[in-house]
Scaffold this motif. Structure first.
Motif, PDB file in Angstrom:
ATOM      1  N   GLN A  24       3.576   5.836  -2.991  1.00 33.77           N
ATOM      2  CA  GLN A  24       4.884   6.354  -3.401  1.00 33.77           C
ATOM      3  C   GLN A  24       5.063   6.348  -4.914  1.00 33.77           C
ATOM      4  O   GLN A  24       5.805   7.174  -5.460  1.00 33.77           O
ATOM      5  CB  GLN A  24       5.995   5.524  -2.742  1.00 33.77           C
ATOM      6  CG  GLN A  24       6.107   5.734  -1.229  1.00 33.77           C
ATOM      7  CD  GLN A  24       7.126   4.803  -0.598  1.00 33.77           C
ATOM      8  OE1 GLN A  24       7.394   3.707  -1.101  1.00 33.77           O
ATOM      9  NE2 GLN A  24       7.706   5.226   0.522  1.00 33.77           N
ATOM     10  N   SER A  25       4.371   5.425  -5.592  1.00 33.89           N
ATOM     11  CA  SER A  25       4.486   5.332  -7.050  1.00 33.89           C
ATOM     12  C   SER A  25       3.534   6.272  -7.769  1.00 33.89           C
ATOM     13  O   SER A  25       3.470   6.255  -9.005  1.00 33.89           O
ATOM     14  CB  SER A  25       4.206   3.894  -7.488  1.00 33.89           C
ATOM     15  OG  SER A  25       2.837   3.565  -7.267  1.00 33.89           O
ATOM     16  N   LEU A  43       0.835  -1.207   0.000  1.00 31.56           N
ATOM     17  CA  LEU A  43       0.000   0.000   0.000  1.00 31.56           C
ATOM     18  C   LEU A  43       0.870   1.258   0.000  1.00 31.56           C
ATOM     19  O   LEU A  43       0.551   2.248  -0.680  1.00 31.56           O
ATOM     20  CB  LEU A  43      -0.917   0.010   1.223  1.00 31.56           C
ATOM     21  CG  LEU A  43      -2.158  -0.876   1.168  1.00 31.56           C
ATOM     22  CD1 LEU A  43      -2.900  -0.829   2.494  1.00 31.56           C
ATOM     23  CD2 LEU A  43      -3.089  -0.443   0.038  1.00 31.56           C
ATOM     24  N   LEU A  44       1.953   1.212   0.754  1.00 31.29           N
ATOM     25  CA  LEU A  44       2.875   2.345   0.778  1.00 31.29           C
ATOM     26  C   LEU A  44       3.478   2.560  -0.603  1.00 31.29           C
ATOM     27  O   LEU A  44       3.624   3.709  -1.064  1.00 31.29           O
ATOM     28  CB  LEU A  44       3.969   2.087   1.816  1.00 31.29           C
ATOM     29  CG  LEU A  44       4.855   3.282   2.191  1.00 31.29           C
ATOM     30  CD1 LEU A  44       4.022   4.436   2.735  1.00 31.29           C
ATOM     31  CD2 LEU A  44       5.896   2.854   3.223  1.00 31.29           C
ATOM     32  N   LYS A  45       3.808   1.476  -1.305  1.00 26.12           N
ATOM     33  CA  LYS A  45       4.332   1.587  -2.672  1.00 26.12           C
ATOM     34  C   LYS A  45       3.291   2.184  -3.612  1.00 26.12           C
ATOM     35  O   LYS A  45       3.632   2.922  -4.542  1.00 26.12           O
ATOM     36  CB  LYS A  45       4.753   0.203  -3.182  1.00 26.12           C
ATOM     37  CG  LYS A  45       6.053  -0.317  -2.593  1.00 26.12           C
ATOM     38  CD  LYS A  45       6.416  -1.662  -3.220  1.00 26.12           C
ATOM     39  CE  LYS A  45       7.717  -2.198  -2.639  1.00 26.12           C
ATOM     40  NZ  LYS A  45       8.070  -3.517  -3.236  1.00 26.12           N
ATOM     41  N   PHE A  46       2.027   1.857  -3.377  1.00 25.76           N
ATOM     42  CA  PHE A  46       0.944   2.403  -4.186  1.00 25.76           C
ATOM     43  C   PHE A  46       0.949   3.925  -4.130  1.00 25.76           C
ATOM     44  O   PHE A  46       0.835   4.605  -5.162  1.00 25.76           O
ATOM     45  CB  PHE A  46      -0.395   1.845  -3.690  1.00 25.76           C
ATOM     46  CG  PHE A  46      -1.606   2.512  -4.266  1.00 25.76           C
ATOM     47  CD1 PHE A  46      -1.950   2.353  -5.596  1.00 25.76           C
ATOM     48  CD2 PHE A  46      -2.416   3.319  -3.463  1.00 25.76           C
ATOM     49  CE1 PHE A  46      -3.079   2.980  -6.129  1.00 25.76           C
ATOM     50  CE2 PHE A  46      -3.539   3.942  -3.987  1.00 25.76           C
ATOM     51  CZ  PHE A  46      -3.880   3.772  -5.312  1.00 25.76           C
ATOM     52  N   PHE A  81       0.232   6.176  -7.417  1.00 25.97           N
ATOM     53  CA  PHE A  81      -0.961   5.354  -7.691  1.00 25.97           C
ATOM     54  C   PHE A  81      -0.806   4.423  -8.896  1.00 25.97           C
ATOM     55  O   PHE A  81      -1.794   3.974  -9.463  1.00 25.97           O
ATOM     56  CB  PHE A  81      -2.209   6.229  -7.892  1.00 25.97           C
ATOM     57  CG  PHE A  81      -2.389   7.294  -6.862  1.00 25.97           C
ATOM     58  CD1 PHE A  81      -2.559   6.987  -5.529  1.00 25.97           C
ATOM     59  CD2 PHE A  81      -2.339   8.638  -7.228  1.00 25.97           C
ATOM     60  CE1 PHE A  81      -2.708   7.981  -4.580  1.00 25.97           C
ATOM     61  CE2 PHE A  81      -2.487   9.641  -6.277  1.00 25.97           C
ATOM     62  CZ  PHE A  81      -2.664   9.308  -4.949  1.00 25.97           C
ATOM     63  N   THR A  82       0.435   4.122  -9.292  1.00 30.23           N
ATOM     64  CA  THR A  82       0.642   3.251 -10.459  1.00 30.23           C
ATOM     65  C   THR A  82       0.960   1.810 -10.069  1.00 30.23           C
ATOM     66  O   THR A  82       0.684   0.885 -10.831  1.00 30.23           O
ATOM     67  CB  THR A  82       1.774   3.789 -11.344  1.00 30.23           C
ATOM     68  OG1 THR A  82       2.984   3.864 -10.570  1.00 30.23           O
ATOM     69  CG2 THR A  82       1.426   5.176 -11.887  1.00 30.23           C
ATOM     70  N   ASP A  83       1.556   1.600  -8.901  1.00 25.58           N
ATOM     71  CA  ASP A  83       1.875   0.248  -8.440  1.00 25.58           C
ATOM     72  C   ASP A  83       0.645  -0.341  -7.756  1.00 25.58           C
ATOM     73  O   ASP A  83       0.300   0.011  -6.629  1.00 25.58           O
ATOM     74  CB  ASP A  83       3.055   0.288  -7.460  1.00 25.58           C
ATOM     75  CG  ASP A  83       3.542  -1.111  -7.075  1.00 25.58           C
ATOM     76  OD1 ASP A  83       2.745  -2.068  -7.171  1.00 25.58           O
ATOM     77  OD2 ASP A  83       4.709  -1.252  -6.671  1.00 25.58           O
ATOM     78  N   LEU A  84      -0.036  -1.261  -8.462  1.00 29.51           N
ATOM     79  CA  LEU A  84      -1.304  -1.820  -7.979  1.00 29.51           C
ATOM     80  C   LEU A  84      -1.136  -3.205  -7.372  1.00 29.51           C
ATOM     81  O   LEU A  84      -2.121  -3.926  -7.175  1.00 29.51           O
ATOM     82  CB  LEU A  84      -2.310  -1.888  -9.131  1.00 29.51           C
ATOM     83  CG  LEU A  84      -2.602  -0.568  -9.861  1.00 29.51           C
ATOM     84  CD1 LEU A  84      -3.603  -0.797 -11.000  1.00 29.51           C
ATOM     85  CD2 LEU A  84      -3.131   0.483  -8.899  1.00 29.51           C
TER      86      LEU A  84
END
Length: 517
Positions: A33-34, A28-31, A36-39
């Motif tokens: 940080q990216s 979720l943190l990557k979501f 909203f592109t890392d799903l």
């Protein structure tokens, strides 16, 4: 309680679900940080069906605090548990007096299913705390209906939004609120026009709460707002999920989808301390005695708590969801029960005010129960969450045989230490032995890897394992043979074992189905 948390939070073992939950928080943190592109968070197992508030915060703190990640999670979870206790005090203080509030806090504090669970039941206790604060603000709103102050509505929205940001069960808080408004309108108005006006004003006053709750839910649980039917999918999953797993109910092994509708009530009867049950019995008896004289139109705060208590219990009785791990999935009703029981005990003290000897006897009776419970919790530390009262069996060993024991396998924290000490003694005799030992773990493999040093490797091939570590839940400790070299016990009951399998050969090395006795 705060001092207890700070002194002990590092002593609690990792639970079965923590690895996948923490990874979900990292995704979720990557979501975010990216951009909203890392799903990937929304395709990881079935975790997308749950809100990520706790795991998202824990994943963020992992990057900031100089602590082991599992200690961070346990400290954060305990902070939520403490916040839930504060909410219990504030709710009870609104409903009764200082004595009742103290008793409610005391009862929840000696309930192992809350204070023992609050370090490792990261989803359940954090959700219970948010639900408790939602109930507190709902209770305050009941005193203002239908004209709800804006600030109060916003605070309610925060609490409900955070609850929904943990799991779809936060919808219960919305149901409580709707039932309260409906009942209040029926009790306080007579004509149809008055009722419609009452409901319209109430809805307008609650709109800010709805907006805030939706925003917070979306931030903590993005998947919920990525499709029109996602919330319904999660709700259906919550009430009708099932998989191939068993639970224990008073000595009977049952598929989790086949448990009786009394499962939760039976577990509450053996998991709550005796003095807690006494408080619930007291308040029920007093209510039935006074029911004909109660003006419910002037008791909306009390009705709010009754709704919060009865709604989930009736849901379990009539919907019959799959249940396991005792009261775990309904941990959020424990604070509500503590409020009711605390008020019940306080009312008994008040009724006995003119009967000093009876009051003294009742006080001594309660203190005896409290002391016994406190001693049991002390003896179980740091596994207080597996506390059972005397109704569960004539001994604690009997209780965790007939009911679910260390279902989180938290006792592996001690079992791994025992194995390391065993090898330490061996290596003192043969100091130049660089051998790496394979270990089978009847739990999640990472629960062994997290604690064992470099002399050990956790293997999925149990046949070749040199050692076997297991909790005693569901008799998993009997799946593999071996010489028992350590047993983790509390109150004479084995919670986990360690077996040396190096001298076994042939068929003796193979796993066998655990007994069901």
């Amino acid at each position: 309680m705060a001092i207890f948390i700070l002194l002990t939070f590092k002593q609690y073992g990792i639970s079965n679900d923590e690895e996948v939950q923490h990874l979900y928080g990292q995704l979720l943190l990557k979501f975010y940080q990216s951009g909203f592109t890392d799903l990937s968070a929304f395709t990881y197992k079935n975790l997308y069906l749950y809100g990520g508030l706790f795991d998202l915060v824990a994943a963020t703190l992992e990057k900031i605090l100089p602590l082991w990640v599992w200690d961070i999670r346990h400290l954060l979870s305990a902070i939520f548990g403490f916040a839930g206790i504060v909410a219990v005090y504030k709710c009870t203080r609104e409903l009764a007096d200082e004595r009742a509030a103290f008793l409610a806090v005391l009862l929840l504090s000696i309930t192992g299913a809350w204070t023992g669970a609050m370090f490792t039941h990261t989803k359940d206790v954090s959700f219970g705390a948010c639900m408790m604060w939602a109930l507190y603000y709902t209770l305050l709103i009941s005193k203002h209906l239908p004209r709800i102050p804006l600030l109060l509505s916003l605070k309610l929205g925060v609490a409900v939004g955070l609850a929904l940001g943990l799991r779809i069960g936060g919808a219960f808080a919305v149901i409580y609120l709707l039932l309260l408004v409906l009942i209040a309108g029926l009790l306080r108005t007579n004509k149809l026009q008055e009722k419609l006006s009452f409901y319209w004003q109430s809805v307008l006053g609650l709109l800010p709460a709805g907006v805030v709750a939706f925003i917070l839910m979306a931030l903590c649980w993005p998947w919920a707002v990525m499709g029109l039917d996602h919330i319904l999918i999660a709700a259906k999953s919550f009430s009708h999920f099932t998989f191939d797993m068993e639970t224990i109910l008073n000595g009977r092994y049952l598929k989790i989808g086949d448990v009786p509708n009394t499962y939760l009530m039976q577990y509450l009867g053996v998991r709550l301390p005796e003095v807690f049950l006494l408080g619930l019995f007291s308040v029920t008896a007093i209510f039935l005695f006074k029911i004909k004289r109660i003006d419910f139109s002037k008791q909306l705060p009390q009705l709010t708590v009754a709704i919060a208590l009865l709604t989930p219990l009736l849901f379990v009785l009539f919907d019959r969801p799959a249940l396991y791990n005792g009261v775990r999935h309904f941990t959020f009703i424990l604070p509500v029960l503590a409020i009711v029981a605390g008020i019940g005990l306080s009312q008994v003290f008040q009724l006995l005010a003119s009967y000093k000897k009876l009051r003294l006897g009742f006080t001594a009776f309660c203190l005896l129960f409290i002391s016994t419970t406190a001693y049991t919790l002390y003896s179980l530390h740091p596994y207080e969450y597996i506390y059972y009262n005397q109704f569960a069996g004539n001994s604690f060993k009997k209780a965790i045989h007939d009911w679910e024991g260390d279902y989180w396998s938290s006792s592996l924290i001690e079992a791994t230490t025992a194995l390391e000490k065993y090898i330490d003694l061996e290596q003192q005799k043969t100091p130049n032995n660089p051998h790496v030992y394979s270990v089978a773990v009847c739990a999640e493999a990472f629960q062994g890897r997290a604690y064992l040093d470099k002399r050990f490797t956790v293997t999925e091939d149990w046949v070749v394992a040199d050692f076997f570590i297991s909790s005693t839940i569901m008799h998993c400790d009997k799946v593999l043979q071996g010489k028992v070299i350590a047993s983790i016990t509390r109150l004479d009951a084995p919670l986990a074992i360690v077996k040396d399998r190096r001298n076994l050969t042939g068929e003796d090395r193979r796993p066998h189905a655990p007994p069901r006795d």
